[in-house]
Write an enzyme that holds these catalytic residues in place. Structure first.
Site, PDB file in Angstrom:
ATOM      1  N   ASP A   7       0.885  -1.160   0.000  1.00 37.95           N
ATOM      2  CA  ASP A   7       0.000   0.000   0.000  1.00 37.95           C
ATOM      3  C   ASP A   7       0.926   1.214   0.000  1.00 37.95           C
ATOM      4  O   ASP A   7       1.537   1.531   1.018  1.00 37.95           O
ATOM      5  CB  ASP A   7      -0.897  -0.008   1.231  1.00 37.95           C
ATOM      6  CG  ASP A   7      -1.889   1.143   1.236  1.00 37.95           C
ATOM      7  OD1 ASP A   7      -2.206   1.679   0.159  1.00 37.95           O
ATOM      8  OD2 ASP A   7      -2.342   1.519   2.335  1.00 37.95           O
ATOM      9  N   GLU A  67      -1.139  -1.107  -5.038  1.00 37.62           N
ATOM     10  CA  GLU A  67      -2.358  -0.365  -5.316  1.00 37.62           C
ATOM     11  C   GLU A  67      -2.149   0.581  -6.485  1.00 37.62           C
ATOM     12  O   GLU A  67      -1.138   1.283  -6.568  1.00 37.62           O
ATOM     13  CB  GLU A  67      -2.793   0.439  -4.084  1.00 37.62           C
ATOM     14  CG  GLU A  67      -4.124   1.136  -4.279  1.00 37.62           C
ATOM     15  CD  GLU A  67      -4.628   1.821  -3.033  1.00 37.62           C
ATOM     16  OE1 GLU A  67      -5.780   1.572  -2.659  1.00 37.62           O
ATOM     17  OE2 GLU A  67      -3.871   2.603  -2.432  1.00 37.62           O
ATOM     18  N   ASP A 140      -2.539   0.688   6.859  1.00 41.38           N
ATOM     19  CA  ASP A 140      -1.801   0.499   5.609  1.00 41.38           C
ATOM     20  C   ASP A 140      -1.255  -0.933   5.499  1.00 41.38           C
ATOM     21  O   ASP A 140      -1.171  -1.486   4.407  1.00 41.38           O
ATOM     22  CB  ASP A 140      -0.639   1.495   5.523  1.00 41.38           C
ATOM     23  CG  ASP A 140      -1.101   2.914   5.778  1.00 41.38           C
ATOM     24  OD1 ASP A 140      -1.319   3.650   4.803  1.00 41.38           O
ATOM     25  OD2 ASP A 140      -1.251   3.271   6.959  1.00 41.38           O
TER      26      ASP A 140
END
Length: 170
Positions: A7, A67, A140
């Site tokens: 992330d 991501e 995260d």
């Protein structure tokens, strides 16, 4: 297959390594690379790069799932995250890792079966799938583990509706 989920960010980079064997998930390791807000930005990028390189070296993943960057409201933040994402992709390329990217909706769909699931639902399903006693912190880190799970679901089940765009050389 051993997957490193990331992330991306420049303050906190969540990461999680998942082993996927015979339709079962097992967490290998997870955590976060954090940077000091008082440090010059280029130093923070270096910290992100070195932290991700260290994770790759220690955990030996076969692939990286990250991501996909999307613009929300703050243009300054998205530029910084894009730059951090760049050093993460550099670390992956130098390690010879294939990189796959996923949108938040694709991750939600893969982990919960519902593309509009709320963050808490994704985190709880991640905890359940990985047999963890609690949802990993910071958020995260949980998001990074969900990213790794999304890669496994997508490629193991070959779900065309979750097709990710592969970036970089094989």
């Amino acid at each position: 297959m051993r997957v490193l989920g990331i992330d991306p960010g420049y303050a906190i980079v969540g990461w999680g390594v998942v082993e996927y064997t015979g339709n079962r998930f097992a967490p290998v390791d997870f955590g976060a690379v954090t940077t000091d807000a008082g440090r010059p930005f280029e130093g923070r990028l270096r910290d992100v790069y070195e932290g991700v390189c260290d994770v790759i070296h220690r955990t030996q993943p076969e692939v990286l799932a990250i991501e996909k960057l999307f613009y929300q409201h703050n243009q300054t933040t998205v530029i910084g995250v894009a730059e951090a994402r760049g050093v993460i992709l550099l670390a992956a390329a130098q390690a010879g890792l294939p990189v796959y990217e996923y949108t938040p909706m694709q991750v939600k769909q893969a982990v919960t079966g519902y593309g509009k699931a709320v963050k808490k639902q994704v985190q709880e399903m991640t905890r359940i799938l990985l047999h963890l006693p609690a949802i990993p912190k910071p958020d995260d880190t949980a998001d990074a583990l969900a990213m790794a799970i999304a890669f496994c679901h997508t490629h193991a089940n070959q779900l065309s509706r979750l097709s990710a765009r592969r970036i970089g050389p094989i």
